[in-house]
Design an enzyme around this catalytic site. Structure first.
Site, PDB file in Angstrom:
ATOM      1  CE  LYS A 131      79.925  38.373   4.622  1.00  0.00           C
ATOM      2  NZ  LYS A 131      80.618  39.512   3.968  1.00  0.00           N
ATOM      3  CE  LYS A 150      72.942  39.294   9.679  1.00  0.00           C
ATOM      4  NZ  LYS A 150      73.716  40.442   9.271  1.00  0.00           N
ATOM      5  CE  LYS A 170      80.244  39.535  12.904  1.00  0.00           C
ATOM      6  NZ  LYS A 170      81.163  40.224  11.961  1.00  0.00           N
TER       7      LYS A 170
HETATM    8  P1  AMP Z   1      78.001  41.163   5.973  1.00  0.00           P
HETATM    9  O1  AMP Z   1      77.582  39.926   5.236  1.00  0.00           O
HETATM   10  O2  AMP Z   1      77.496  41.181   7.368  1.00  0.00           O
HETATM   11  O3  AMP Z   1      79.454  41.495   5.832  1.00  0.00           O
HETATM   12  O4  AMP Z   1      77.241  42.368   5.274  1.00  0.00           O
HETATM   13  C1  AMP Z   1      77.579  42.953   4.034  1.00  0.00           C
HETATM   14  C2  AMP Z   1      76.437  43.837   3.576  1.00  0.00           C
HETATM   15  O5  AMP Z   1      75.294  43.045   3.239  1.00  0.00           O
HETATM   16  C3  AMP Z   1      75.949  44.822   4.646  1.00  0.00           C
HETATM   17  O6  AMP Z   1      75.535  46.039   4.032  1.00  0.00           O
HETATM   18  C4  AMP Z   1      74.776  44.108   5.259  1.00  0.00           C
HETATM   19  O7  AMP Z   1      73.867  44.976   5.865  1.00  0.00           O
HETATM   20  C5  AMP Z   1      74.179  43.395   4.049  1.00  0.00           C
HETATM   21  N1  AMP Z   1      73.531  42.134   4.479  1.00  0.00           N
HETATM   22  C6  AMP Z   1      74.129  41.087   5.106  1.00  0.00           C
HETATM   23  N2  AMP Z   1      73.268  40.090   5.346  1.00  0.00           N
HETATM   24  C7  AMP Z   1      72.067  40.517   4.866  1.00  0.00           C
HETATM   25  C8  AMP Z   1      70.749  39.933   4.807  1.00  0.00           C
HETATM   26  N3  AMP Z   1      70.510  38.703   5.264  1.00  0.00           N
HETATM   27  N4  AMP Z   1      69.768  40.666   4.242  1.00  0.00           N
HETATM   28  C9  AMP Z   1      70.000  41.903   3.737  1.00  0.00           C
HETATM   29  N5  AMP Z   1      71.207  42.502   3.759  1.00  0.00           N
HETATM   30  C10 AMP Z   1      72.231  41.837   4.308  1.00  0.00           C
END
Ligand code: AMP
Ligand code: TRP
Length: 327
Positions: A195, A192, A111
């Site tokens: 967002k 991956k 990041k």
């Molecule tokens: P974030 O989008 O990084 O704020 O993540 C929010 C939640 O979603 C966390 O528990 C992450 O581990 C899960 N998460 C985020 N992106 C993915 C992805 N591409 N695949 C599976 N889980 C995800």
């Protein structure tokens, strides 16, 4: 009852990776556990956020949690900044975590790369996350694969604190998903789904309309040959589709893979499965969005519960460190 805690940032639009890797699992948590879910707005501001959209997204996030099937009568749902104990314990965590340890966090490295301004908060982010977890005497933390390292740090910090100051915190365990641990980008299947993506065509939003979902899957990048098989290293695109289809239909990857010989039907069936998966969530989301007062009331009750649970834990930690009791 086992305490379960997890959090999601109200930044960016949630996608099917968030749903499969986090929200759906939260909603499926054992009904006998005592679950606390947090919308981590303070984590979101470690990078610049537009104030109006942060506010809107915090409410949106609450509605997405609820739309995913979380029952506010059974679990605690609240906004991190509504419970000041988080920032207070975070300071104690910052003084327990080491600079070297925080420097090794791969998410920080990713990041902070290519940014001309890197906030100190982005660096100490995992200390705040450790505080979130430890404040609730948490035993289990359901998170996606990408949070494994942060969880390991929370455990290390809890153990260090306990050995310095005496038993204060429960050392939490990560609960990693079995299916769809990592949903990958449809256009760049070695990254991956994220967002903060520059790949809107590769990211399927939880609130995307069926036609949009269909189009994104139809255009998903597959591989050069035309064999359907699960092999993440050699065939990342096809493997991603198989793992999404398996997770969306609650089947194993082997079971799903054996049903296809061509990419076309795999893509259209995966699209159809994701559309069906999201249909009830989107319908419920529309209802919730129409009644913002109800959401406010749920968050107010959640913050009250969260304060009640976290206050004694914070007091325990303050006392252990030697901070004078508050007059
Ligand atoms: P974030 O989008 O990084 O704020 O993540 C929010 C939640 O979603 C966390 O528990 C992450 O581990 C899960 N998460 C985020 N992106 C993915 C992805 N591409 N695949 C599976 N889980 C995800
Ligand atoms: N860092 C997590 C993420 O980006 C969000 C988070 C903050 C969290 N505090 C937490 C997750 C506590 C689990 C427990 O996904």
């Amino acid at each position: 009852m086992a305490r379960v805690f997890s959090g999601i940032q109200p930044s960016g639009d949630l996608h099917i990776g968030n749903y499969l890797g986090a929200l759906r699992r939260f909603a499926r948590e054992d009904p006998d556990s005592d679950a606390v879910f947090c919308i981590v707005d303070l984590h979101a501001i470690t990078v610049p956020q537009d104030p109006a959209s942060l506010r809107a997204r915090t409410v949106e996030m609450a509605n997405l949690y609820l739309a995913s099937g979380l029952d506010p009568e059974r679990v605690t749902l609240f906004v991190q900044s509504h419970v000041p104990a988080h920032t207070e314990l975070a300071w104690l965590m910052e003084c327990t975590a080491s600079f070297g340890e925080l420097s090794r966090m791969t998410q920080f490295k990713e990041k902070s790369d290519h940014r001309d301004f890197v906030s100190a908060g982005l660096f100490t982010y995992p200390a705040l996350m450790a505080a979130d977890i430890l404040l609730y005497d948490t035993e289990r933390v359901p998170v996606g694969d990408d949070q494994r390292q942060h969880l390991e740090l929370a455990r290390d910090v809890a153990q260090r604190f306990n050995s310095r100051y005496g038993e204060t915190f429960i050392v939490p365990e990560a609960v990693l998903p079995t299916a769809a641990a990592r949903v990958m980008d449809l256009q760049e299947p070695t990254n991956k789904m994220s967002k903060s993506t520059e790949s809107p065509q590769g990211t399927v939003g939880m609130l995307d309309e069926p036609l949009v979902i269909e189009k994104k899957f139809k255009r998903a990048v597959t591989d050069n040959d035309s064999e359907v098989s699960y092999d993440v290293a050699a065939k990342p695109g096809v493997s991603n589709l198989l793992s999404i289809l398996a997770a969306a239909t609650d089947r194993s990857i082997d079971e799903v893979a054996s049903g296809y010989t061509q990419y076309g039907p795999l893509k259209s069936d995966t699209a159809a499965a994701v559309i069906e998966l999201l249909r009830p969530v989107q319908a419920r989301y529309a209802e919730l969005s129409a009644d913002p007062d109800a959401t406010q009331a749920i968050l107010a009750r959640g913050a009250e519960n969260a304060r009640e649970v976290s206050t004694p834990v914070l007091e325990r930690a303050r006392e252990a460190v030697g901070l004078l009791p508050r007059p």
